[in-house]
Scaffold this active site. Sequence first.
Site, PDB file in Angstrom:
ATOM      1  N   CYS A  12       0.831  -1.216   0.000  1.00 58.41           N
ATOM      2  CA  CYS A  12       0.000   0.000   0.000  1.00 58.41           C
ATOM      3  C   CYS A  12       0.865   1.266   0.000  1.00 58.41           C
ATOM      4  O   CYS A  12       1.761   1.416   0.833  1.00 58.41           O
ATOM      5  CB  CYS A  12      -0.906  -0.025   1.225  1.00 58.41           C
ATOM      6  SG  CYS A  12      -1.725   1.532   1.567  1.00 58.41           S
ATOM      7  N   CYS A  15       0.708   3.138   3.360  1.00 57.81           N
ATOM      8  CA  CYS A  15       1.461   2.410   4.396  1.00 57.81           C
ATOM      9  C   CYS A  15       2.966   2.647   4.210  1.00 57.81           C
ATOM     10  O   CYS A  15       3.699   2.790   5.194  1.00 57.81           O
ATOM     11  CB  CYS A  15       1.140   0.923   4.367  1.00 57.81           C
ATOM     12  SG  CYS A  15      -0.456   0.492   5.094  1.00 57.81           S
ATOM     13  N   ASP A  38      -0.902  16.808   0.079  1.00 60.20           N
ATOM     14  CA  ASP A  38      -1.192  16.086  -1.159  1.00 60.20           C
ATOM     15  C   ASP A  38      -0.178  16.493  -2.227  1.00 60.20           C
ATOM     16  O   ASP A  38       0.170  17.667  -2.365  1.00 60.20           O
ATOM     17  CB  ASP A  38      -2.617  16.397  -1.628  1.00 60.20           C
ATOM     18  CG  ASP A  38      -3.100  15.393  -2.654  1.00 60.20           C
ATOM     19  OD1 ASP A  38      -4.011  14.600  -2.325  1.00 60.20           O
ATOM     20  OD2 ASP A  38      -2.569  15.375  -3.793  1.00 60.20           O
ATOM     21  N   HIS A  54      -3.901   0.144   8.549  1.00 61.65           N
ATOM     22  CA  HIS A  54      -4.379   0.026   7.166  1.00 61.65           C
ATOM     23  C   HIS A  54      -5.853  -0.363   7.164  1.00 61.65           C
ATOM     24  O   HIS A  54      -6.206  -1.517   7.409  1.00 61.65           O
ATOM     25  CB  HIS A  54      -3.563  -0.998   6.369  1.00 61.65           C
ATOM     26  CG  HIS A  54      -4.057  -1.132   4.960  1.00 61.65           C
ATOM     27  ND1 HIS A  54      -3.659  -0.288   3.950  1.00 61.65           N
ATOM     28  CD2 HIS A  54      -4.969  -1.972   4.408  1.00 61.65           C
ATOM     29  CE1 HIS A  54      -4.284  -0.620   2.834  1.00 61.65           C
ATOM     30  NE2 HIS A  54      -5.088  -1.641   3.087  1.00 61.65           N
ATOM     31  N   ASN A  98     -13.127   9.938  -0.684  1.00 62.27           N
ATOM     32  CA  ASN A  98     -13.532   9.130  -1.828  1.00 62.27           C
ATOM     33  C   ASN A  98     -13.491   7.655  -1.434  1.00 62.27           C
ATOM     34  O   ASN A  98     -12.545   7.221  -0.768  1.00 62.27           O
ATOM     35  CB  ASN A  98     -12.603   9.403  -3.006  1.00 62.27           C
ATOM     36  CG  ASN A  98     -12.642  10.862  -3.444  1.00 62.27           C
ATOM     37  OD1 ASN A  98     -13.698  11.483  -3.426  1.00 62.27           O
ATOM     38  ND2 ASN A  98     -11.499  11.402  -3.801  1.00 62.27           N
ATOM     39  N   GLY A 104     -14.528   7.456  -6.710  1.00 60.57           N
ATOM     40  CA  GLY A 104     -13.362   8.238  -7.130  1.00 60.57           C
ATOM     41  C   GLY A 104     -12.104   7.976  -6.325  1.00 60.57           C
ATOM     42  O   GLY A 104     -11.161   8.766  -6.384  1.00 60.57           O
ATOM     43  N   HIS A 111      -8.415   7.756   3.645  1.00 56.30           N
ATOM     44  CA  HIS A 111      -7.832   9.085   3.802  1.00 56.30           C
ATOM     45  C   HIS A 111      -8.892  10.155   3.712  1.00 56.30           C
ATOM     46  O   HIS A 111      -9.817  10.052   2.919  1.00 56.30           O
ATOM     47  CB  HIS A 111      -6.714   9.348   2.783  1.00 56.30           C
ATOM     48  CG  HIS A 111      -7.079   9.090   1.355  1.00 56.30           C
ATOM     49  ND1 HIS A 111      -7.129   7.820   0.814  1.00 56.30           N
ATOM     50  CD2 HIS A 111      -7.411   9.937   0.351  1.00 56.30           C
ATOM     51  CE1 HIS A 111      -7.470   7.900  -0.463  1.00 56.30           C
ATOM     52  NE2 HIS A 111      -7.668   9.172  -0.764  1.00 56.30           N
ATOM     53  N   HIS A 113      -9.331  13.960   2.608  1.00 54.47           N
ATOM     54  CA  HIS A 113      -8.769  15.147   1.969  1.00 54.47           C
ATOM     55  C   HIS A 113      -9.263  16.349   2.768  1.00 54.47           C
ATOM     56  O   HIS A 113     -10.472  16.480   2.999  1.00 54.47           O
ATOM     57  CB  HIS A 113      -9.306  15.318   0.541  1.00 54.47           C
ATOM     58  CG  HIS A 113      -8.865  14.281  -0.440  1.00 54.47           C
ATOM     59  ND1 HIS A 113      -7.865  14.505  -1.354  1.00 54.47           N
ATOM     60  CD2 HIS A 113      -9.310  13.020  -0.672  1.00 54.47           C
ATOM     61  CE1 HIS A 113      -7.711  13.433  -2.121  1.00 54.47           C
ATOM     62  NE2 HIS A 113      -8.578  12.512  -1.731  1.00 54.47           N
TER      63      HIS A 113
HETATM   64  P1  AMP Z   1      -8.063   9.528  -3.863  1.00 53.97           P
HETATM   65  O1  AMP Z   1      -8.254   9.779  -5.337  1.00 53.97           O
HETATM   66  O2  AMP Z   1      -9.173  10.063  -3.006  1.00 53.97           O
HETATM   67  O3  AMP Z   1      -7.703   8.101  -3.580  1.00 53.97           O
HETATM   68  O4  AMP Z   1      -6.839  10.447  -3.448  1.00 53.97           O
HETATM   69  C1  AMP Z   1      -5.516  10.045  -3.491  1.00 53.97           C
HETATM   70  C2  AMP Z   1      -4.708  11.298  -3.340  1.00 53.97           C
HETATM   71  O5  AMP Z   1      -3.392  10.927  -3.022  1.00 53.97           O
HETATM   72  C3  AMP Z   1      -4.641  12.173  -4.598  1.00 53.97           C
HETATM   73  O6  AMP Z   1      -5.153  13.471  -4.317  1.00 53.97           O
HETATM   74  C4  AMP Z   1      -3.148  12.194  -4.948  1.00 53.97           C
HETATM   75  O7  AMP Z   1      -2.705  13.447  -5.434  1.00 53.97           O
HETATM   76  C5  AMP Z   1      -2.521  11.853  -3.605  1.00 53.97           C
HETATM   77  N1  AMP Z   1      -1.201  11.219  -3.674  1.00 53.97           N
HETATM   78  C6  AMP Z   1      -0.833  10.177  -4.452  1.00 53.97           C
HETATM   79  N2  AMP Z   1       0.446   9.850  -4.223  1.00 53.97           N
HETATM   80  C7  AMP Z   1       0.901  10.705  -3.284  1.00 53.97           C
HETATM   81  C8  AMP Z   1       2.150  10.881  -2.627  1.00 53.97           C
HETATM   82  N3  AMP Z   1       3.215  10.104  -2.884  1.00 53.97           N
HETATM   83  N4  AMP Z   1       2.259  11.876  -1.712  1.00 53.97           N
HETATM   84  C9  AMP Z   1       1.202  12.680  -1.450  1.00 53.97           C
HETATM   85  N5  AMP Z   1      -0.001  12.554  -2.017  1.00 53.97           N
HETATM   86  C10 AMP Z   1      -0.153  11.579  -2.931  1.00 53.97           C
HETATM   87 ZN    ZN Z   2      -2.199   1.171   3.782  1.00 51.10          ZN
END
Ligand code: AMP
Ligand code: ZN
Length: 124
Positions: A12, A15, A38, A54, A98, A104, A111, A113
Amino acid sequence: MTDHSPNHDPTCLFCKIIAKQIPSRRVYEDEEFYAFHDIAPWAPVHFLLIPKAHIASMAQVTQGHAALMGRMMALVPVLASQAGCRPYPEGGFRLVTNTGAEGGQEVRHLHFHIMGGPRPWLRG
Ligand code: AMP
Ligand code: ZN
């Protein structure tokens, strides 16, 4: 959180971020939670708050998670304010979770946002 924890998924992305195997810009950390900016922000303030355990998504949250989720929710206004969101009601923030493909969700580790700051935003 170690690789041996039953609540850690070594495949993950988030993780791996918690385990510092992948770098991130930390906003907050305690024993249960980690928050980081983000990588592709939609808003002047855009960070993610995750449980260190997780949990794949909100779809997996049960009554057994009630206390943990309560603590997670209570962190949101504190961290939003610390990250630069202006006070309610003129300021405020958006909280988004999401869930699943049709919801989405791209990263399958629960997580929140948290987005805020002066408009217009890139999205949302
Ligand atoms: P979701 O689409 O709700 O699963 O959001 C995943 C979020 O993780 C997106 O807004 C990505 O920009 C963010 N994301 C993906 N990889 C990373 C990373 N390495 N560091 C910080 N944010 C990330
Ligand atoms: Zn995880």
